[in-house]
Design an enzyme around this catalytic site. Structure first.
Site, PDB file in Angstrom:
ATOM      1  N   HIS A 171      -5.940  -6.255   2.582  1.00  0.00           N
ATOM      2  CA  HIS A 171      -4.996  -5.181   2.843  1.00  0.00           C
ATOM      3  C   HIS A 171      -4.591  -5.165   4.311  1.00  0.00           C
ATOM      4  CE1 HIS A 171      -5.476  -2.846  -1.034  1.00  0.00           C
ATOM      5  NE2 HIS A 171      -6.404  -3.776  -1.138  1.00  0.00           N
TER       6      HIS A 171
ATOM      7  N   CYS B 267       0.836  -1.195   0.000  1.00  0.00           N
ATOM      8  CA  CYS B 267       0.000   0.000   0.000  1.00  0.00           C
ATOM      9  C   CYS B 267       0.874   1.249   0.000  1.00  0.00           C
ATOM     10  CB  CYS B 267      -0.902  -0.030   1.234  1.00  0.00           C
ATOM     11  SG  CYS B 267      -1.694   1.536   1.619  1.00  0.00           S
ATOM     12  N   GLU B 268       0.624   2.156  -0.923  1.00  0.00           N
ATOM     13  CA  GLU B 268       1.443   3.366  -0.997  1.00  0.00           C
ATOM     14  C   GLU B 268       1.120   4.355   0.118  1.00  0.00           C
ATOM     15  OE1 GLU B 268      -0.963   6.297  -4.085  1.00  0.00           O
ATOM     16  OE2 GLU B 268       0.554   4.943  -4.899  1.00  0.00           O
ATOM     17  N   HIS B 269       0.014   4.127   0.825  1.00  0.00           N
ATOM     18  CA  HIS B 269      -0.365   5.039   1.898  1.00  0.00           C
ATOM     19  C   HIS B 269       0.293   4.693   3.230  1.00  0.00           C
ATOM     20  CE1 HIS B 269      -4.224   5.542  -0.654  1.00  0.00           C
ATOM     21  NE2 HIS B 269      -3.328   6.435  -1.008  1.00  0.00           N
ATOM     22  N   HIS B 270       0.461   3.387   3.496  1.00  0.00           N
ATOM     23  CA  HIS B 270       1.009   2.967   4.784  1.00  0.00           C
ATOM     24  C   HIS B 270       2.249   2.080   4.644  1.00  0.00           C
ATOM     25  CE1 HIS B 270      -3.353   3.745   5.528  1.00  0.00           C
ATOM     26  NE2 HIS B 270      -2.857   4.410   6.553  1.00  0.00           N
TER      27      HIS B 270
ATOM     28  N   CYS C 147      -3.107  -2.880   5.821  1.00  0.00           N
ATOM     29  CA  CYS C 147      -3.349  -1.572   6.433  1.00  0.00           C
ATOM     30  C   CYS C 147      -4.740  -1.515   7.057  1.00  0.00           C
ATOM     31  CB  CYS C 147      -3.174  -0.452   5.407  1.00  0.00           C
ATOM     32  SG  CYS C 147      -4.276  -0.552   3.991  1.00  0.00           S
TER      33      CYS C 147
ATOM     34  N   GLN D 234      -4.828  -0.546  -5.042  1.00  0.00           N
ATOM     35  CA  GLN D 234      -5.414  -1.633  -5.834  1.00  0.00           C
ATOM     36  C   GLN D 234      -6.136  -1.086  -7.059  1.00  0.00           C
ATOM     37  OE1 GLN D 234      -7.436  -4.631  -3.497  1.00  0.00           O
ATOM     38  NE2 GLN D 234      -8.741  -5.236  -5.210  1.00  0.00           N
TER      39      GLN D 234
END
Length: 213
Positions: free
Chosen positions: A171, A102-105, A173, A143
């Site tokens: 996920h 995940c590019e956020h976490h 996250c 995704q």
């Protein structure tokens, strides 16, 4: 008779955030130093025996986990087999396992991809579809973006009459942090051409993916 093979132009097929200016890649030593800082920030002593080589191991692992940044879907899909004896029905490769981050976490998400297309002028080797999934999975991702990138790559390489991509994943996250809901899955789809315009073909695709008769 040998199959006719067409080699496509190997230039990049997808934008891959190409509108952003390139950044200079840090040195290995700088990357290892960053890992050491994160260990210390988390509350660890990076100089204790068990962690002395961890920065080197993490950087080496990143080379493998994110090798997609150094791979090109255009090259993976560059060979098209045109001699298929007139076959023009659906080609489906399902249950392609993948892992991404995940590019956020920056934590993993893991799942399977299912890809189908209606050929117009040729087909690619089946393993190339699985490799295309990996090209995009082995990057920091969402995704939704990954689903679109896979679809666009196949569309530009093959110009098929229709593409269907379904990705389902769990996920970390969402299961390891935040709401901590283990087992929840996320499903994304992308349909083009025949699959977009004919609901019956969407149903057939979903039935074949789910193993229904």
């Amino acid at each position: 008779m040998d199959a006719v093979v067409k080699t496509l132009n190997k230039q990049s097929l997808c934008s891959d955030h190409s509108n952003l200016p390139p950044l200079e890649r840090p040195s290995r030593e700088e990357a290892e130093a960053a890992v050491k800082v994160l260990l210390q920030w988390a509350g660890e002593n990076p100089n204790r025996e068990g962690l002395l080589d961890t920065p080197k191991r993490v950087v080496k692992a990143y080379e493998e986990l994110f090798r997609g940044y150094h791979e090109n879907a255009a090259e993976v899909l560059s060979k098209v087999f045109e001699e298929v004896d007139g076959y023009d029905d659906m080609v489906l490769v399902k249950d392609i396992p993948f892992h991404s981050h995940c590019e956020h976490h920056m934590v993993p998400f893991v799942g399977t991809a299912h890809i189908a297309y209606f050929p117009s002028g040729g087909v690619v080797g089946l393993s190339k579809l699985a490799r295309t999934v990996d090209v995009y999975a082995r990057r920091f991702q969402t995704q939704e973006t990954m689903t679109a990138q896979i679809t666009e790559s196949i569309d530009q390489a093959l110009k098929p009459r229709g593409i269907a991509v379904l990705i389902e994943a769990e996920h970390m996250c969402m299961s390891m942090r935040g709401v901590q809901k283990q087992g929840a899955s996320t499903i994304t789809t992308r349909f083009t051409g025949v699959f977009r315009d004919d609901p019956a073909e969407q149903v057939r695709f979903m039935s074949m993916v789910r193993g229904l008769k």
